[in-house]
Design an enzyme around this catalytic site. Structure first.
Site, PDB file in Angstrom:
ATOM      1  N   ARG A 146      30.835  71.202  61.751  1.00  0.00           N
ATOM      2  CA  ARG A 146      32.132  71.446  62.411  1.00  0.00           C
ATOM      3  C   ARG A 146      32.146  72.841  63.043  1.00  0.00           C
ATOM      4  NH1 ARG A 146      36.020  67.805  61.431  1.00  0.00           N
ATOM      5  NH2 ARG A 146      37.617  69.319  61.960  1.00  0.00           N
ATOM      6  N   ARG A 186      35.238  66.137  66.022  1.00  0.00           N
ATOM      7  CA  ARG A 186      34.653  64.853  66.443  1.00  0.00           C
ATOM      8  C   ARG A 186      33.470  65.060  67.384  1.00  0.00           C
ATOM      9  NH1 ARG A 186      40.184  62.624  68.218  1.00  0.00           N
ATOM     10  NH2 ARG A 186      40.712  64.756  67.648  1.00  0.00           N
ATOM     11  N   GLU A 208      49.104  75.101  59.555  1.00  0.00           N
ATOM     12  CA  GLU A 208      48.607  73.991  58.720  1.00  0.00           C
ATOM     13  C   GLU A 208      47.076  74.019  58.579  1.00  0.00           C
ATOM     14  OE1 GLU A 208      50.991  73.434  61.230  1.00  0.00           O
ATOM     15  OE2 GLU A 208      52.472  73.566  59.629  1.00  0.00           O
ATOM     16  N   SER A 210      46.503  76.838  63.488  1.00  0.00           N
ATOM     17  CA  SER A 210      47.905  76.577  63.134  1.00  0.00           C
ATOM     18  C   SER A 210      48.188  76.982  61.697  1.00  0.00           C
ATOM     19  CB  SER A 210      48.212  75.085  63.326  1.00  0.00           C
ATOM     20  OG  SER A 210      47.640  74.341  62.268  1.00  0.00           O
ATOM     21  N   SER A 233      52.118  68.387  67.292  1.00  0.00           N
ATOM     22  CA  SER A 233      51.587  69.088  66.116  1.00  0.00           C
ATOM     23  C   SER A 233      52.151  70.492  65.906  1.00  0.00           C
ATOM     24  CB  SER A 233      50.055  69.173  66.194  1.00  0.00           C
ATOM     25  OG  SER A 233      49.500  67.885  66.295  1.00  0.00           O
ATOM     26  N   LEU A 262      45.340  87.086  84.283  1.00  0.00           N
ATOM     27  CA  LEU A 262      45.988  86.093  83.422  1.00  0.00           C
ATOM     28  C   LEU A 262      46.463  86.678  82.082  1.00  0.00           C
ATOM     29  CD1 LEU A 262      46.149  82.825  83.004  1.00  0.00           C
ATOM     30  CD2 LEU A 262      44.112  83.183  81.613  1.00  0.00           C
ATOM     31  N   ARG A 264      46.885  68.270  76.109  1.00  0.00           N
ATOM     32  CA  ARG A 264      46.240  68.054  74.804  1.00  0.00           C
ATOM     33  C   ARG A 264      45.018  67.174  75.017  1.00  0.00           C
ATOM     34  NH1 ARG A 264      48.472  67.213  68.793  1.00  0.00           N
ATOM     35  NH2 ARG A 264      46.436  67.102  67.804  1.00  0.00           N
ATOM     36  N   HIS A 320      33.428  74.053  66.792  1.00  0.00           N
ATOM     37  CA  HIS A 320      34.381  75.122  67.145  1.00  0.00           C
ATOM     38  C   HIS A 320      33.725  76.156  68.066  1.00  0.00           C
ATOM     39  CE1 HIS A 320      37.323  73.387  64.601  1.00  0.00           C
ATOM     40  NE2 HIS A 320      36.683  73.617  63.473  1.00  0.00           N
ATOM     41  N   ASP A 373      41.963  70.144  71.136  1.00  0.00           N
ATOM     42  CA  ASP A 373      41.659  69.256  70.009  1.00  0.00           C
ATOM     43  C   ASP A 373      40.352  68.495  70.208  1.00  0.00           C
ATOM     44  OD1 ASP A 373      42.029  67.992  67.616  1.00  0.00           O
ATOM     45  OD2 ASP A 373      43.596  66.642  68.311  1.00  0.00           O
ATOM     46  N   GLY A 374      39.658  68.224  69.114  1.00  0.00           N
ATOM     47  CA  GLY A 374      38.482  67.345  69.157  1.00  0.00           C
ATOM     48  C   GLY A 374      37.153  68.040  68.892  1.00  0.00           C
TER      49      GLY A 374
HETATM   50  C1  FPP Z   1      40.910  71.311  66.858  1.00  0.00           C
HETATM   51  O1  FPP Z   1      39.748  70.536  66.697  1.00  0.00           O
HETATM   52  C2  FPP Z   1      40.589  72.700  66.994  1.00  0.00           C
HETATM   53  C3  FPP Z   1      40.925  73.682  66.118  1.00  0.00           C
HETATM   54  C4  FPP Z   1      41.696  73.462  64.867  1.00  0.00           C
HETATM   55  C5  FPP Z   1      40.519  75.064  66.321  1.00  0.00           C
HETATM   56  C6  FPP Z   1      40.456  75.501  67.757  1.00  0.00           C
HETATM   57  C7  FPP Z   1      39.437  76.563  67.817  1.00  0.00           C
HETATM   58  C8  FPP Z   1      38.671  76.834  68.888  1.00  0.00           C
HETATM   59  C9  FPP Z   1      38.769  76.183  70.197  1.00  0.00           C
HETATM   60  C10 FPP Z   1      37.580  77.844  68.782  1.00  0.00           C
HETATM   61  C11 FPP Z   1      37.948  79.084  68.122  1.00  0.00           C
HETATM   62  C12 FPP Z   1      38.936  79.845  68.902  1.00  0.00           C
HETATM   63  C13 FPP Z   1      38.775  81.103  69.214  1.00  0.00           C
HETATM   64  C14 FPP Z   1      39.854  81.819  69.967  1.00  0.00           C
HETATM   65  C15 FPP Z   1      37.546  81.796  68.871  1.00  0.00           C
HETATM   66  P1  FPP Z   1      39.576  69.723  65.336  1.00  0.00           P
HETATM   67  O2  FPP Z   1      38.728  70.512  64.429  1.00  0.00           O
HETATM   68  O3  FPP Z   1      40.922  69.365  64.789  1.00  0.00           O
HETATM   69  O4  FPP Z   1      38.832  68.460  65.862  1.00  0.00           O
HETATM   70  P2  FPP Z   1      38.864  67.015  65.220  1.00  0.00           P
HETATM   71  O5  FPP Z   1      40.287  66.524  65.309  1.00  0.00           O
HETATM   72  O6  FPP Z   1      37.942  66.244  66.085  1.00  0.00           O
HETATM   73  O7  FPP Z   1      38.388  67.159  63.802  1.00  0.00           O
END
Ligand code: FPP
Length: 247
Positions: free
Chosen positions: A39, A30, A73, A71, A202, A137, A194, A43, A26-27
């Site tokens: 954004r 931000r 959601e 997710s 979540s 792994l 997390r 990612h 997460d994050g």
């Molecule tokens: C949460 O951060 C992250 C996600 C919803 C997506 C996770 C995706 C990746 C780590 C990269 C893509 C994955 C692959 C396998 C290519 P957020 O967007 O909710 O952050 P925020 O809460 O700061 O807005």
């Protein structure tokens, strides 16, 4: 095995490294906002962190790593962000298809693939089959995954088996339930991490996290590093796990 703690070198017991670590990454948003980036760039940085952390987990001797990438959601996000994540996923899958033997990971997907684009489903199937004989792994990527959705799908399967007379309703137990979840055959995680300071699960692995130890980090996922993972394992090794019993 030693790593750098806040004040001193800390030791991880190689014999008691968790077999299965789950991570809520997460994050990213931000992290990007703080830097005035899109954004999508957050990612992208998150995907790079995933690379580093999977390698480190493998080196530590972790057998299974399950990461929450998208997710059920997350479809509520803007079309632009959803398609940016899907494009990163395509790229991630293509790169892993290319280097599948080098990393030695065994890649698997949990979640409901049916809502993912056809080409993504195909890339996942290709990568899963190309890596199935690797020896490193197990990397389980949760995509269009929700704990409640997984339980719903499991209940439908088990109810259909009972309705078809393949088993009696009284036979439904912990084992039958576990065997019909997406994580069938995978041991429950001993450790959940997390990032980003949020203190909730979540809708991640609702059944599987029953006795899991939680470690929360204030760092945003793109800033999370190998030392943080080692610290989380160290933290886990210093917990007193009783599984509801007494010592
Ligand atoms: C949460 O951060 C992250 C996600 C919803 C997506 C996770 C995706 C990746 C780590 C990269 C893509 C994955 C692959 C396998 C290519 P957020 O967007 O909710 O952050 P925020 O809460 O700061 O807005």
């Amino acid at each position: 095995m030693f790593f750098k703690g806040d004040k001193e070198e800390l030791a991880i017991d190689a014999e008691r490294v968790p077999k299965h670590i789950a991570i809520i990454m997460d994050g990213n948003g931000r992290w990007a906002k703080k830097r005035g980036l899109s954004r999508k760039m957050g990612h992208k940085a998150g995907a790079d962190t995933l690379e580093k952390i999977s390698r480190c987990a493998q080196d530590l001797g972790v057998k299974h790593l399950t990461v929450y990438a998208f997710s059920t959601e997350n479809w509520k996000r803007s079309e632009e962000e959803v398609s940016a994540i899907m494009d990163l996923l395509r790229k991630y899958l293509d790169e892993h298809i290319k280097k599948c033997k080098k990393d030695n990971f065994r890649v698997n997907m949990i979640g409901d693939p049916s809502r993912l684009d056809r080409d993504i489903q195909e890339k996942i199937n290709t990568l899963t089959s190309l890596t199935k004989d690797n020896t490193g792994l197990y990397l389980h990527i949760a995509l269009n995954y929700g704990g409640r959705d997984e339980i719903e799908r499991m209940v439908r399967k088990v109810a259909a088996m009972a309705a078809a007379g393949d088993m009696a309703a009284e036979d439904i137990d912990d084992k039958i339930i576990s065997e019909n979840l997406d994580t069938a055959g995978i041991p429950d995680p001993e450790l959940l991490i997390r990032t980003s300071g949020e203190l909730r699960i979540s809708n991640f692995l609702l059944w599987q996290l029953a006795y899991t130890e939680f470690v929360f980090s204030d760092k945003l996922w793109p800033d999370y590093n190998e030392n943080d993972l080692k610290e989380a394992v160290y933290n886990y090794q210093n917990r007193d796990r009783r599984f509801g019993g007494r010592k």
